[in-house]
Scaffold this motif. Sequence first.
Motif, PDB file in Angstrom:
ATOM      1  N   MET A   1      35.735 -33.193 -21.074  1.00 18.18           N
ATOM      2  CA  MET A   1      36.484 -32.024 -20.688  1.00 18.18           C
ATOM      3  C   MET A   1      36.399 -31.786 -19.182  1.00 18.18           C
ATOM      4  N   ASP A   2      35.271 -32.158 -18.595  1.00 17.21           N
ATOM      5  CA  ASP A   2      35.151 -31.985 -17.149  1.00 17.21           C
ATOM      6  C   ASP A   2      36.153 -32.856 -16.395  1.00 17.21           C
ATOM      7  N   ARG A   3      36.513 -33.986 -16.974  1.00 14.87           N
ATOM      8  CA  ARG A   3      37.520 -34.846 -16.335  1.00 14.87           C
ATOM      9  C   ARG A   3      38.892 -34.196 -16.332  1.00 14.87           C
ATOM     10  N   MET A   4      39.202 -33.423 -17.374  1.00 15.82           N
ATOM     11  CA  MET A   4      40.493 -32.736 -17.416  1.00 15.82           C
ATOM     12  C   MET A   4      40.575 -31.667 -16.334  1.00 15.82           C
ATOM     13  N   TYR A   5      39.455 -31.043 -16.018  1.00 18.63           N
ATOM     14  CA  TYR A   5      39.446 -30.080 -14.916  1.00 18.63           C
ATOM     15  C   TYR A   5      39.685 -30.791 -13.592  1.00 18.63           C
ATOM     16  N   ARG A   6      39.195 -32.009 -13.458  1.00 19.06           N
ATOM     17  CA  ARG A   6      39.484 -32.786 -12.244  1.00 19.06           C
ATOM     18  C   ARG A   6      40.955 -33.166 -12.181  1.00 19.06           C
ATOM     19  N   VAL A   7      41.548 -33.458 -13.335  1.00 17.51           N
ATOM     20  CA  VAL A   7      42.990 -33.753 -13.383  1.00 17.51           C
ATOM     21  C   VAL A   7      43.782 -32.512 -12.977  1.00 17.51           C
ATOM     22  N   LEU A   8      43.403 -31.354 -13.509  1.00 16.72           N
ATOM     23  CA  LEU A   8      44.067 -30.110 -13.117  1.00 16.72           C
ATOM     24  C   LEU A   8      43.894 -29.844 -11.617  1.00 16.72           C
ATOM     25  N   ALA A   9      42.696 -30.109 -11.095  1.00 13.93           N
ATOM     26  CA  ALA A   9      42.465 -29.932  -9.661  1.00 13.93           C
ATOM     27  C   ALA A   9      43.337 -30.881  -8.854  1.00 13.93           C
ATOM     28  N   PHE A  10      43.495 -32.097  -9.329  1.00 19.46           N
ATOM     29  CA  PHE A  10      44.365 -33.050  -8.632  1.00 19.46           C
ATOM     30  C   PHE A  10      45.793 -32.531  -8.549  1.00 19.46           C
ATOM     31  N   TRP A  11      46.330 -32.056  -9.681  1.00 21.39           N
ATOM     32  CA  TRP A  11      47.722 -31.616  -9.693  1.00 21.39           C
ATOM     33  C   TRP A  11      47.924 -30.314  -8.923  1.00 21.39           C
ATOM     34  N   THR A  12      46.970 -29.390  -9.009  1.00 20.15           N
ATOM     35  CA  THR A  12      47.112 -28.184  -8.197  1.00 20.15           C
ATOM     36  C   THR A  12      46.998 -28.525  -6.715  1.00 20.15           C
ATOM     37  N   GLY A  13      46.200 -29.534  -6.387  1.00 23.74           N
ATOM     38  CA  GLY A  13      46.122 -30.000  -4.993  1.00 23.74           C
ATOM     39  C   GLY A  13      47.432 -30.600  -4.524  1.00 23.74           C
ATOM     40  N   ILE A  14      48.065 -31.384  -5.383  1.00 21.23           N
ATOM     41  CA  ILE A  14      49.369 -31.960  -5.036  1.00 21.23           C
ATOM     42  C   ILE A  14      50.383 -30.849  -4.785  1.00 21.23           C
ATOM     43  N   PHE A  15      50.426 -29.865  -5.686  1.00 22.08           N
ATOM     44  CA  PHE A  15      51.357 -28.747  -5.515  1.00 22.08           C
ATOM     45  C   PHE A  15      51.035 -27.951  -4.256  1.00 22.08           C
ATOM     46  N   ALA A  16      49.743 -27.769  -3.953  1.00 24.27           N
ATOM     47  CA  ALA A  16      49.353 -27.036  -2.752  1.00 24.27           C
ATOM     48  C   ALA A  16      49.872 -27.733  -1.501  1.00 24.27           C
ATOM     49  N   VAL A  17      49.728 -29.046  -1.451  1.00 24.54           N
ATOM     50  CA  VAL A  17      50.228 -29.789  -0.287  1.00 24.54           C
ATOM     51  C   VAL A  17      51.751 -29.682  -0.194  1.00 24.54           C
ATOM     52  N   PHE A  31      47.178 -22.098  -4.352  1.00 26.20           N
ATOM     53  CA  PHE A  31      46.953 -23.356  -5.054  1.00 26.20           C
ATOM     54  C   PHE A  31      45.759 -24.119  -4.494  1.00 26.20           C
ATOM     55  N   PHE A  32      45.504 -24.013  -3.184  1.00 26.30           N
ATOM     56  CA  PHE A  32      44.287 -24.620  -2.641  1.00 26.30           C
ATOM     57  C   PHE A  32      43.048 -23.946  -3.224  1.00 26.30           C
ATOM     58  N   ALA A  33      43.106 -22.627  -3.406  1.00 28.70           N
ATOM     59  CA  ALA A  33      41.982 -21.905  -4.010  1.00 28.70           C
ATOM     60  C   ALA A  33      41.777 -22.348  -5.457  1.00 28.70           C
ATOM     61  N   GLN A  34      42.872 -22.506  -6.198  1.00 32.19           N
ATOM     62  CA  GLN A  34      42.762 -22.981  -7.579  1.00 32.19           C
ATOM     63  C   GLN A  34      42.180 -24.383  -7.619  1.00 32.19           C
ATOM     64  N   THR A  35      42.600 -25.225  -6.686  1.00 31.33           N
ATOM     65  CA  THR A  35      42.086 -26.593  -6.630  1.00 31.33           C
ATOM     66  C   THR A  35      40.578 -26.590  -6.423  1.00 31.33           C
ATOM     67  N   GLY A  36      40.123 -25.791  -5.460  1.00 35.07           N
ATOM     68  CA  GLY A  36      38.687 -25.713  -5.198  1.00 35.07           C
ATOM     69  C   GLY A  36      37.908 -25.189  -6.390  1.00 35.07           C
ATOM     70  N   ALA A  37      38.433 -24.155  -7.037  1.00 29.02           N
ATOM     71  CA  ALA A  37      37.741 -23.575  -8.195  1.00 29.02           C
ATOM     72  C   ALA A  37      37.686 -24.564  -9.351  1.00 29.02           C
ATOM     73  N   LEU A  38      38.789 -25.226  -9.633  1.00 23.28           N
ATOM     74  CA  LEU A  38      38.808 -26.193 -10.742  1.00 23.28           C
ATOM     75  C   LEU A  38      37.893 -27.375 -10.454  1.00 23.28           C
ATOM     76  N   LEU A  39      37.889 -27.826  -9.213  1.00 21.56           N
ATOM     77  CA  LEU A  39      37.027 -28.949  -8.851  1.00 21.56           C
ATOM     78  C   LEU A  39      35.558 -28.551  -8.955  1.00 21.56           C
ATOM     79  N   ALA A  40      35.224 -27.351  -8.507  1.00 22.45           N
ATOM     80  CA  ALA A  40      33.835 -26.887  -8.614  1.00 22.45           C
ATOM     81  C   ALA A  40      33.421 -26.753 -10.076  1.00 22.45           C
TER      82      ALA A  40
END
Length: 81
Positions: A1-17, A31-40
Amino acid sequence: MDRMYRVLAFWTGIFAVLFFVGHMYNVALLFFAQTGALLALSYLNLSERVYLYIFGAYLTIFFVGFTYYATFLLVPSFGGH
């Protein structure tokens, strides 16, 4: 499940950029904030149940926020100025 959070962080990072490149800085910051939170969260190694509870809370906050925005703040228009 932790890998899925990394996948979500990847996609929110893509959208942020993409939002940043499109000069939509407020949304990009969100979206950068969401990326950081999901990655953490992905590196906390929580149980699958806790990850699901966190994801359920995340969706609930999103739907409440989106409904509030769409109902009370959004001004409908069809292009133009």
